[in-house]
Scaffold this active site. Sequence first.
Site, PDB file in Angstrom:
ATOM      1  N   HIS A 103       5.572   4.015  13.163  1.00 48.71           N
ATOM      2  CA  HIS A 103       5.797   4.167  11.657  1.00 48.71           C
ATOM      3  C   HIS A 103       6.776   5.107  11.393  1.00 48.71           C
ATOM      4  O   HIS A 103       6.494   6.493  11.329  1.00 48.71           O
ATOM      5  CB  HIS A 103       4.321   4.464  11.135  1.00 48.71           C
ATOM      6  CG  HIS A 103       4.683   4.478   9.542  1.00 48.71           C
ATOM      7  ND1 HIS A 103       3.817   3.342   8.714  1.00 48.71           N
ATOM      8  CD2 HIS A 103       5.337   5.164   8.573  1.00 48.71           C
ATOM      9  CE1 HIS A 103       4.050   3.811   7.501  1.00 48.71           C
ATOM     10  NE2 HIS A 103       4.930   4.772   7.492  1.00 48.71           N
ATOM     11  N   HIS A 135      10.247   6.824   9.259  1.00 46.89           N
ATOM     12  CA  HIS A 135      10.689   6.883   7.684  1.00 46.89           C
ATOM     13  C   HIS A 135      12.163   7.014   8.062  1.00 46.89           C
ATOM     14  O   HIS A 135      12.603   7.486   8.919  1.00 46.89           O
ATOM     15  CB  HIS A 135      10.085   8.141   6.983  1.00 46.89           C
ATOM     16  CG  HIS A 135       8.782   7.726   6.603  1.00 46.89           C
ATOM     17  ND1 HIS A 135       8.262   8.529   5.432  1.00 46.89           N
ATOM     18  CD2 HIS A 135       7.867   7.059   6.834  1.00 46.89           C
ATOM     19  CE1 HIS A 135       6.854   8.163   5.104  1.00 46.89           C
ATOM     20  NE2 HIS A 135       6.614   6.991   5.964  1.00 46.89           N
ATOM     21  N   CYS A 195       9.500   9.339  -0.825  1.00 45.21           N
ATOM     22  CA  CYS A 195       9.428  10.080  -2.032  1.00 45.21           C
ATOM     23  C   CYS A 195      10.133   9.946  -3.270  1.00 45.21           C
ATOM     24  O   CYS A 195      11.411   9.875  -3.631  1.00 45.21           O
ATOM     25  CB  CYS A 195      10.569  11.590  -1.517  1.00 45.21           C
ATOM     26  SG  CYS A 195       9.592  12.096  -0.132  1.00 45.21           S
ATOM     27  N   ASN A 253       9.925   4.912   3.723  1.00 42.37           N
ATOM     28  CA  ASN A 253       9.744   4.129   5.074  1.00 42.37           C
ATOM     29  C   ASN A 253      11.155   3.480   5.099  1.00 42.37           C
ATOM     30  O   ASN A 253      11.898   3.277   4.425  1.00 42.37           O
ATOM     31  CB  ASN A 253       8.749   3.070   4.621  1.00 42.37           C
ATOM     32  CG  ASN A 253       7.374   3.517   4.377  1.00 42.37           C
ATOM     33  OD1 ASN A 253       6.565   4.125   5.271  1.00 42.37           O
ATOM     34  ND2 ASN A 253       6.967   3.601   3.201  1.00 42.37           N
ATOM     35  N   ARG A 302       0.811  -0.991  -0.226  1.00 40.94           N
ATOM     36  CA  ARG A 302      -0.031  -0.013  -0.039  1.00 40.94           C
ATOM     37  C   ARG A 302       0.918   1.274   0.095  1.00 40.94           C
ATOM     38  O   ARG A 302       0.939   2.034  -0.988  1.00 40.94           O
ATOM     39  CB  ARG A 302      -0.959  -0.017   1.331  1.00 40.94           C
ATOM     40  CG  ARG A 302      -2.280   0.960   1.083  1.00 40.94           C
ATOM     41  CD  ARG A 302      -1.825   2.578   1.531  1.00 40.94           C
ATOM     42  NE  ARG A 302      -1.068   2.531   2.810  1.00 40.94           N
ATOM     43  CZ  ARG A 302      -0.824   3.427   3.171  1.00 40.94           C
ATOM     44  NH1 ARG A 302      -0.828   4.478   2.527  1.00 40.94           N
ATOM     45  NH2 ARG A 302      -0.444   3.557   4.754  1.00 40.94           N
ATOM     46  N   ASP A 303       1.595   1.439   1.104  1.00 39.95           N
ATOM     47  CA  ASP A 303       2.407   2.660   1.326  1.00 39.95           C
ATOM     48  C   ASP A 303       3.465   2.706   0.139  1.00 39.95           C
ATOM     49  O   ASP A 303       4.047   3.963  -0.059  1.00 39.95           O
ATOM     50  CB  ASP A 303       2.859   2.606   2.793  1.00 39.95           C
ATOM     51  CG  ASP A 303       3.359   4.139   3.249  1.00 39.95           C
ATOM     52  OD1 ASP A 303       2.971   5.326   2.399  1.00 39.95           O
ATOM     53  OD2 ASP A 303       3.815   4.232   4.008  1.00 39.95           O
TER      54      ASP A 303
END
Lengths: 310, 310
Positions: free
Chosen positions: A213, A215, A246, A258, A18-19
């Site tokens: 979560h 990054h 990004c 991530n 997903r991400d």
Amino acid sequence: MGAVGLPARVHVREVGPRDGFQNEPETIATADKVALVNALARTGLSRLEVTSFVRADVIPQLADAVELLGAIDVPDHVSVSVLVPNARGLDAALEVRDRFDEVNVFLSASESHNRANVNRSVAESLDGIGRVAERARAAGLRCQGTISTAFGCPYEGRVPVERALEIARALHDLGCEEVGFGDTTGMANPVQVRAFFARATAELGEQVELTAHFHNTRGQGLANVLAALDAGCRSFESSFGELGGCPQSGPTHPATGNIASEDLVSMLHEMGVETGIDLAALIGASRAARDVLGRPLGSHVLTAGPVEWR
Amino acid sequence: MGAVGLPARVHVREVGPRDGFQNEPETIATADKVALVNALARTGLSRLEVTSFVRADVIPQLADAVELLGAIDVPDHVSVSVLVPNARGLDAALEVRDRFDEVNVFLSASESHNRANVNRSVAESLDGIGRVAERARAAGLRCQGTISTAFGCPYEGRVPVERALEIARALHDLGCEEVGFGDTTGMANPVQVRAFFARATAELGEQVELTAHFHNTRGQGLANVLAALDAGCRSFESSFGELGGCPQSGPTHPATGNIASEDLVSMLHEMGVETGIDLAALIGASRAARDVLGRPLGSHVLTAGPVEWR
């Protein structure tokens, strides 16, 4: 050396499909997504975020959510989650209710970021989340709420811990069994993270599962994991291959999204913290993603391989 | 949350011009090196390893050591060090004695790695280091000893803490005021690092300065820094742009060498630990290195920029 001591085991949710995928500029064929999700589902992981029920014109990459959920083959022990931005997204998701186990609802800790992201105030988002969560729970779905910019906002700067925890409490009251705290633009540092999770676990740890979560935008992703572990956090999200973040930074520097799942799992296992995940299988899934995407990925362990102690 | 608490300030030695450049496959013009060293020397840093007096046929990239040292313009507050592998290297270095302040002598903690690297036993290396250090100290030079593979060896696997500390004690006895511990192939994890430096500082911290030299091979570099800080380590080495390590992995994944100085400094400053270094100036030096080398570098902060709190 941590005051709490490291746990024997933590939860890791894989969010790459997903991400990660949603940030890829080139459309990924659904068949490729199916193969990658199936590979991930066989690494021993227990939590997997597969897609999002967003409007196809907003994120065309995830327009195949129904088709993807219908095609994947995931073992029963894996809890599949989907991201649901609003009531319409939930409507669409409930059409294939039997294909997943959890919904992820989200908002930002800062008003400016929430406005920029979903064009609502935080209060309006919470209101909408309440209605989505109520229906999702009625359908037997577990609910996770994610708070973006929990450690800092690119528009507003510092986000008070009180504000992030106030929203977390609201999410719990609205039916979320789990609340994730996102360091959306990689502004968090380990001292901040330790203080944050020490307070979060003390105030909310009994009622709600708290998930980090992070990054790796500034290379501190795993240092923040260590800090969160020290402060009692027992649940993490990451993305295989370090997908996400990004992608516009492109091949000149892929490592700005991530934290990479294989980097996270490697560090955890080396420290004696179990995840249930087979690192070699996870690296295999990331290698397959690299082949599908046809570009280098930011993950370190994908390149270097696991530590070999001989 | 660390048992010791973080310090107000640490030492950071920039090793990119030596440890980074020596791994570059294409020859860097001496004039470019001079410009980069001069830029680094004006970032506020206090320790800078500039080059190595190795045989030109072994590392052609550093064959310009004398010329480089003669041409750079470094403020007085910067302590310049050079790496010296043996007596012949020291002879050459002493020809330009007034151009630097410290020598760095080295060996590996494991017999296999030391044999592979310098074709000597550890005992033979210590013997040679003793003679080099004696003459260096007689010339008024500060001596740093670096122990490679201190946290793990690619040939032998685990390296007992006792062995690394025994060698550290020997280096101190031979005249080294500072001992660096290198995670040469990125095998260390934070739990190991905390235990290591807790013991090292307890046993040796009063007599000798203890320095950590981590690699970011598996993405754990800054997590290991955090762990070392927790355990009392107050001195670190890093490389601007994340230069160094394994350039043969090439542009597909540049991030497998030393930890990036700007990533380290960014994290330290965000945590409230001072270094004396101007992060923006450091990023500028790394940007210049990227221009000279003409390829993407592994550093995260170089790409993402520093955290902006608004």
